[in-house]
Design a protein around this motif. Sequence first.
Motif, PDB file in Angstrom:
ATOM      1  N   GLN A 150       0.832  -1.195   0.000  1.00 39.35           N
ATOM      2  CA  GLN A 150       0.000   0.000   0.000  1.00 39.35           C
ATOM      3  C   GLN A 150       0.871   1.251   0.000  1.00 39.35           C
ATOM      4  N   PRO A 151       0.440   2.324  -0.661  1.00 42.24           N
ATOM      5  CA  PRO A 151       1.201   3.575  -0.597  1.00 42.24           C
ATOM      6  C   PRO A 151       1.179   4.134   0.817  1.00 42.24           C
ATOM      7  N   PHE A 152       2.171   4.935   1.135  1.00 40.14           N
ATOM      8  CA  PHE A 152       2.264   5.532   2.463  1.00 40.14           C
ATOM      9  C   PHE A 152       1.314   6.711   2.529  1.00 40.14           C
ATOM     10  N   THR A 153       0.169   6.487   3.138  1.00 41.23           N
ATOM     11  CA  THR A 153      -0.844   7.521   3.288  1.00 41.23           C
ATOM     12  C   THR A 153      -0.896   7.979   4.739  1.00 41.23           C
ATOM     13  N   ARG A 154      -1.602   9.068   4.973  1.00 45.41           N
ATOM     14  CA  ARG A 154      -1.770   9.548   6.341  1.00 45.41           C
ATOM     15  C   ARG A 154      -2.500   8.514   7.187  1.00 45.41           C
ATOM     16  N   SER A 160       0.034   2.701  11.571  1.00 47.34           N
ATOM     17  CA  SER A 160       1.343   2.140  11.921  1.00 47.34           C
ATOM     18  C   SER A 160       1.883   2.731  13.206  1.00 47.34           C
ATOM     19  N   SER A 161       1.430   3.949  13.543  1.00 47.35           N
ATOM     20  CA  SER A 161       1.903   4.633  14.750  1.00 47.35           C
ATOM     21  C   SER A 161       0.965   4.446  15.929  1.00 47.35           C
ATOM     22  N   GLY A 162      -0.123   3.714  15.729  1.00 48.82           N
ATOM     23  CA  GLY A 162      -1.075   3.497  16.812  1.00 48.82           C
ATOM     24  C   GLY A 162      -1.936   4.695  17.118  1.00 48.82           C
ATOM     25  N   LEU A 163      -2.153   5.582  16.138  1.00 48.92           N
ATOM     26  CA  LEU A 163      -2.962   6.779  16.351  1.00 48.92           C
ATOM     27  C   LEU A 163      -4.316   6.612  15.698  1.00 48.92           C
ATOM     28  N   ILE A 164      -5.309   7.276  16.270  1.00 49.77           N
ATOM     29  CA  ILE A 164      -6.657   7.291  15.705  1.00 49.77           C
ATOM     30  C   ILE A 164      -6.998   8.683  15.196  1.00 49.77           C
ATOM     31  N   LEU A 185       8.597  13.790  13.361  1.00 49.90           N
ATOM     32  CA  LEU A 185       7.847  12.768  14.096  1.00 49.90           C
ATOM     33  C   LEU A 185       6.365  12.828  13.769  1.00 49.90           C
ATOM     34  N   TRP A 186       5.811  14.020  13.789  1.00 54.50           N
ATOM     35  CA  TRP A 186       4.366  14.156  13.571  1.00 54.50           C
ATOM     36  C   TRP A 186       3.978  13.890  12.128  1.00 54.50           C
ATOM     37  N   SER A 187       4.798  14.329  11.192  1.00 51.10           N
ATOM     38  CA  SER A 187       4.483  14.090   9.784  1.00 51.10           C
ATOM     39  C   SER A 187       4.490  12.597   9.484  1.00 51.10           C
ATOM     40  N   ARG A 188       5.519  11.903   9.965  1.00 54.94           N
ATOM     41  CA  ARG A 188       5.601  10.459   9.705  1.00 54.94           C
ATOM     42  C   ARG A 188       4.512   9.687  10.438  1.00 54.94           C
ATOM     43  N   SER A 189       3.892  10.304  11.436  1.00 56.46           N
ATOM     44  CA  SER A 189       2.778   9.671  12.149  1.00 56.46           C
ATOM     45  C   SER A 189       1.436  10.038  11.541  1.00 56.46           C
ATOM     46  N   GLY A 190       1.434  10.922  10.547  1.00 55.49           N
ATOM     47  CA  GLY A 190       0.175  11.349   9.939  1.00 55.49           C
ATOM     48  C   GLY A 190      -0.663  12.217  10.843  1.00 55.49           C
ATOM     49  N   TRP A 191      -0.006  12.906  11.789  1.00 54.40           N
ATOM     50  CA  TRP A 191      -0.739  13.692  12.787  1.00 54.40           C
ATOM     51  C   TRP A 191      -0.629  15.175  12.472  1.00 54.40           C
ATOM     52  N   GLY A 192      -1.756  15.823  12.281  1.00 53.91           N
ATOM     53  CA  GLY A 192      -1.783  17.262  12.111  1.00 53.91           C
ATOM     54  C   GLY A 192      -1.732  17.710  10.667  1.00 53.91           C
ATOM     55  N   ASP A 229       9.528  16.887   3.379  1.00 53.32           N
ATOM     56  CA  ASP A 229       8.221  16.293   3.591  1.00 53.32           C
ATOM     57  C   ASP A 229       7.617  15.813   2.273  1.00 53.32           C
ATOM     58  N   ALA A 230       7.844  16.570   1.192  1.00 50.83           N
ATOM     59  CA  ALA A 230       7.359  16.153  -0.120  1.00 50.83           C
ATOM     60  C   ALA A 230       8.045  14.862  -0.561  1.00 50.83           C
ATOM     61  N   ALA A 231       9.332  14.729  -0.250  1.00 54.40           N
ATOM     62  CA  ALA A 231      10.056  13.502  -0.607  1.00 54.40           C
ATOM     63  C   ALA A 231       9.538  12.305   0.183  1.00 54.40           C
ATOM     64  N   LEU A 232       9.129  12.545   1.422  1.00 51.93           N
ATOM     65  CA  LEU A 232       8.588  11.463   2.248  1.00 51.93           C
ATOM     66  C   LEU A 232       7.275  10.938   1.679  1.00 51.93           C
ATOM     67  N   TRP A 233       6.396  11.840   1.276  1.00 57.62           N
ATOM     68  CA  TRP A 233       5.050  11.435   0.908  1.00 57.62           C
ATOM     69  C   TRP A 233       4.890  11.144  -0.576  1.00 57.62           C
ATOM     70  N   GLY A 234       5.820  11.589  -1.402  1.00 65.95           N
ATOM     71  CA  GLY A 234       5.713  11.324  -2.828  1.00 65.95           C
ATOM     72  C   GLY A 234       4.436  11.912  -3.395  1.00 65.95           C
ATOM     73  N   GLU A 235       3.660  11.067  -4.083  1.00 68.31           N
ATOM     74  CA  GLU A 235       2.436  11.531  -4.706  1.00 68.31           C
ATOM     75  C   GLU A 235       1.313  11.743  -3.697  1.00 68.31           C
ATOM     76  N   GLN A 236       1.492  11.219  -2.480  1.00 70.58           N
ATOM     77  CA  GLN A 236       0.497  11.450  -1.427  1.00 70.58           C
ATOM     78  C   GLN A 236       0.750  12.831  -0.830  1.00 70.58           C
ATOM     79  N   LYS A 237       0.353  13.845  -1.534  1.00 75.03           N
ATOM     80  CA  LYS A 237       0.729  15.217  -1.209  1.00 75.03           C
ATOM     81  C   LYS A 237       0.188  15.626   0.153  1.00 75.03           C
ATOM     82  N   GLN A 238       1.013  16.306   0.911  1.00 72.18           N
ATOM     83  CA  GLN A 238       0.630  16.838   2.209  1.00 72.18           C
ATOM     84  C   GLN A 238       0.611  18.364   2.117  1.00 72.18           C
ATOM     85  N   PRO A 239      -0.478  18.974   2.513  1.00 63.62           N
ATOM     86  CA  PRO A 239      -0.599  20.427   2.350  1.00 63.62           C
ATOM     87  C   PRO A 239       0.167  21.208   3.409  1.00 63.62           C
TER      88      PRO A 239
END
Length: 546
Positions: A150-154, A160-164, A185-192, A229-239
């Motif tokens: 699966q692509p790395f999405t938020r 993967s980080s145990g967050l809801i 830390l927060w970006s890789r956890s998909g938080w915020g 951050d853009a390199a981390l997410w690739g096509e899964q763009k983070q605003p």
Amino acid sequence: MDPIGQVSNARMPYRCYTFALNPVRHGIIEDHPSNLGELEDKIGARGNTIIAELLSRIKKEVDGGTIHDDHDEKVIILLSIPIVREENGDVERIDRKAFLVSESFLHIGLKAGVLDILDQNIFVKRDLGNTQDYSEDWRSIEILPIDIIQPFTRELARYSSGLIDAGPNAVMLGVGSLGSALFNLWSRSGWGTWTIIDPDHIKPHNLARHTAFASQAGQYKVDAIRSMDAALWGEQKQPVKTIAGSALLFEDNEVEAALTSAELIIDVTTTLDYPREHGSNAKLPRGISVFLTPSGRDSVLMAEDQNREYRLDEIEPQYYRHILNQPWGAKHLEGNQALFWSGAGCRDLSTVISLEQVSVHAGILGRQIRIISETPEAAIKVWMNDPTTGKIDYDSTSVDKVLREAVGDFQVIWDTGLQEKVRGFRESCLPSETGGVILGYYDLPKRKIYIVDIRPQPTDSEGNSSGFSRGVDGVAADVRVVQERTAHIVNYVGEWHSHPPGTSSAPSRQDSIQLEYLARQFNHDGFPALMLIVGENEERFCIAGA
């Protein structure tokens, strides 16, 4: 050109055929099929089929012309399988299975008899009709199961980080060594969802502690963070929004819009300027301020409550009182370069601090900020790390209710903890009067005086039911310790004394004379003198000078 994360777009030599199957009930675990025939049989046992659709698609790709036999794209079959627990029940999840077929799509068609070949040119065979006319040779074509990544999405990051919780729409102020580590830390956890603000550039020496790379030297820190951050997410763009400027420029439309539209502001700057301004601005959302002490051994978190009844600038004095009254406070701000009352240096990192220390505290603060952001209470927390043993000690204090007293054109900020303390001093000495010194600091531009602590009477003081004379034993030494422990932010700002039972807190003639004397002493440094009078049922502040 972005120097990070270059990805090849070269076309892979496979044709992918996807099939959405009908819902399938939970069943036993089976071995993977080894050929197309077994695959068709297994899904057929669950009311599905793919072979007719697969051959139909192959025919459409060849229809209207011929393809040379050396066109050998392999085939990947992707199955999307809704899983239900009961017949006609709700879909609980979607399973996806993928298989690599050992033959090209053309050879599948040839073995099934829907294609024909002449002089190495392949074309659609026109004289076949229904599925029962297919050759059975396709059944023996080997297939291999392949993993679906699966692509790395938020959503995946949070799982993967145990967050809801997806986290707040937040602004981070300051993306230096600590700020960049927290954002990572927060970006890789998909938080915020983030806006980051910082006026500084990446300099070569920053690379010892910052998450940036040498190729980004000279860039604004916010641009370096956004690029990584853009390199981390690739096509899964983070605003991620960036502002290369000072968060103190409230008159800037872009800065003001970012701050006032956020749900949470996290201050990771290295001075006291922003948190003090934040506390004075009623239009802003809840603020949390974090920093490392100059030695890098300790980290601090101060958080406003959800309703902002207690502001960052008003919580700060209670943090200093905690320093003054706890054993760890003796070395907490060791290494600061601050001058009297300015406070500019208590958050300045020393020139020698390892990324190891930054990472230790970033991990702690990152989790604590996330937890505290989901609770309504204000907080003061301190972590002390022994870099030799790795031991981490923790201390916190509850935030007392803030009291605001208008005195002339000044506002005095203190709290119920101090109020109870000074009332206790008075009660313990009755019927005699008592008193001592007041410790605090000033914000002259905002005409505020912050009270940090109130000391009991020195041992050589004299008091009775009709008056009080404060002694001097140990006072100068105590004030020096206070200055040293608080990076010279907290100092002597005035005097307090009590009145006997049955007497109000209104200043007597003698009180007024003493206040004028204090004012002349304080005016040498450009500060006002403060007096607190503790009566039977009330307290009263008086100010003179400046």
